[in-house]
Design an enzyme around this catalytic site. Structure first.
Site, PDB file in Angstrom:
ATOM      1  N   PRO A 111       0.736  -1.085   0.059  1.00  0.00           N
ATOM      2  CA  PRO A 111       0.099  -0.019  -0.036  1.00  0.00           C
ATOM      3  C   PRO A 111       0.730   1.061   0.031  1.00  0.00           C
ATOM      4  O   PRO A 111       1.795   1.281   0.828  1.00  0.00           O
ATOM      5  CB  PRO A 111      -0.868  -0.202   1.181  1.00  0.00           C
ATOM      6  N   GLU A 112       0.612   2.132  -0.847  1.00  0.00           N
ATOM      7  CA  GLU A 112       1.237   3.337  -0.970  1.00  0.00           C
ATOM      8  C   GLU A 112       0.068   4.387  -0.177  1.00  0.00           C
ATOM      9  O   GLU A 112      -1.097   4.013   0.152  1.00  0.00           O
ATOM     10  CB  GLU A 112       1.471   3.961  -2.250  1.00  0.00           C
TER      11      GLU A 112
END
Length: 269
Positions: A2-3
DNA sequence: CTCGCCACCTGGGGGC
DNA sequence: TGCCCCCAGGTGGCGA
């Protein structure tokens, strides 16, 4: 995994159902995440969740006495489930709110669950972070100033959380494509014009990804179990050999700092 | 300071 | 099938 977009999508998915609810239990099946899960999560039981915040890629479950800081690492996800749902492999931590449970699944165990009394920003992991890319701070002049003494390639500077938080391997490549900048360019070689283009490209990329619910490649799923679909709009990430969506030239891949960088050699200079 | 590299961990896919 | 090697969305910590 996840960014910033994926973490923010997770936050927005959980907050409406959880803020104001009382934590009624915790379960730690495997405390061996990147750092040991804070012992005595139990002491939070009975407290009300006052807010669900985010700083960079860290989620902040805010209680009266402090914050539970959650990082999803490379492969983590948080889902909101019925408390009766059986745990499966890699479901390491539960936060139980009555009939519902927030469940952390993280196959690679690069994530973290840490308690910070008082202000979350005072935690050592958060203290040195750069500004939020979707705040007013990120603009051309700021990026120009922030890159003056950085000789490293702009791709790696973009991914350095001390410069700016939230931009990881996918969105660094995507932002550089949108700005028309070669990922190998030394950051300090960018002039004011290209810094302005890049600042805008980072904002545009992250916001478009947010709207699409993030990118689901392997592990990321939203808190309701659904997938993001921004990967369908990727210009370059994961598209080596495929034609550039703008000019048709084949997308190329190179290694920078042991990470893959994808770019179009015709559109990016 | 900054940079470049390694490490952590599991699972999936490709090649043989 | 099985094995082995490489790859994967992050980032702290090391030495140079």
């Amino acid at each position: 995994m996840p960014e910033l977009p994926e973490v923010e999508v997770t936050r927005r998915g959980l907050a409406p159902d959880l803020v104001g609810c009382r934590l009624t239990g915790t379960v730690v099946r495997n405390p061996a995440l990147r750092f040991p899960v804070t012992p005595a999560l139990d002491s939070l039981v009975g407290q009300d969740l006052l807010g669900l915040g985010r700083r960079g890629k860290y989620l902040l479950f805010e209680f009266d006495a402090g914050s539970l800081i959650v990082h999803l690492g490379m492969s983590g996800s948080l889902r909101l489930l019925s408390a009766a749902t059986p745990a499966e492999k890699h479901d390491h931590v539960d936060l139980v709110f009555g009939e519902r449970v927030v469940r952390l699944r993280d196959p690679r165990r690069f994530g973290a669950v840490l308690w910070q009394p008082g202000r979350a920003e005072d935690h050592p992991l958060l203290a040195g972070l750069g500004p939020e890319p979707l705040s007013e701070v990120l603009d051309g002049p700021w990026l120009y100033q922030a890159t003056r003494n950085r000789s490293a390639p702009i791709k790696q500077v973009l991914m350095d959380a001390r410069t700016l938080v939230g931009v990881g391997n996918i969105y660094a490549s995507e932002s550089l494509f949108r700005a028309g900048i070669d990922p190998r360019t030394s950051a300090r070689c960018l002039g004011r014009v290209r810094c302005a283009r890049l600042a805008q490209a980072v904002r545009d990329t992250l916001e478009a990804a947010l709207v699409a619910g993030g990118s689901t490649l392997r592990d990321f799923i939203r808190s309701d179990g659904s997938s993001g679909y921004f990967q369908l709009q990727h210009f370059v990430y994961g598209r080596e050999g495929e034609p550039c969506r703008v000019c048709g030239a084949p997308i190329r891949c190179l290694r920078q700092g042991n990470r893959s960088s994808f770019y179009c050699s015709r559109c990016q200079r």
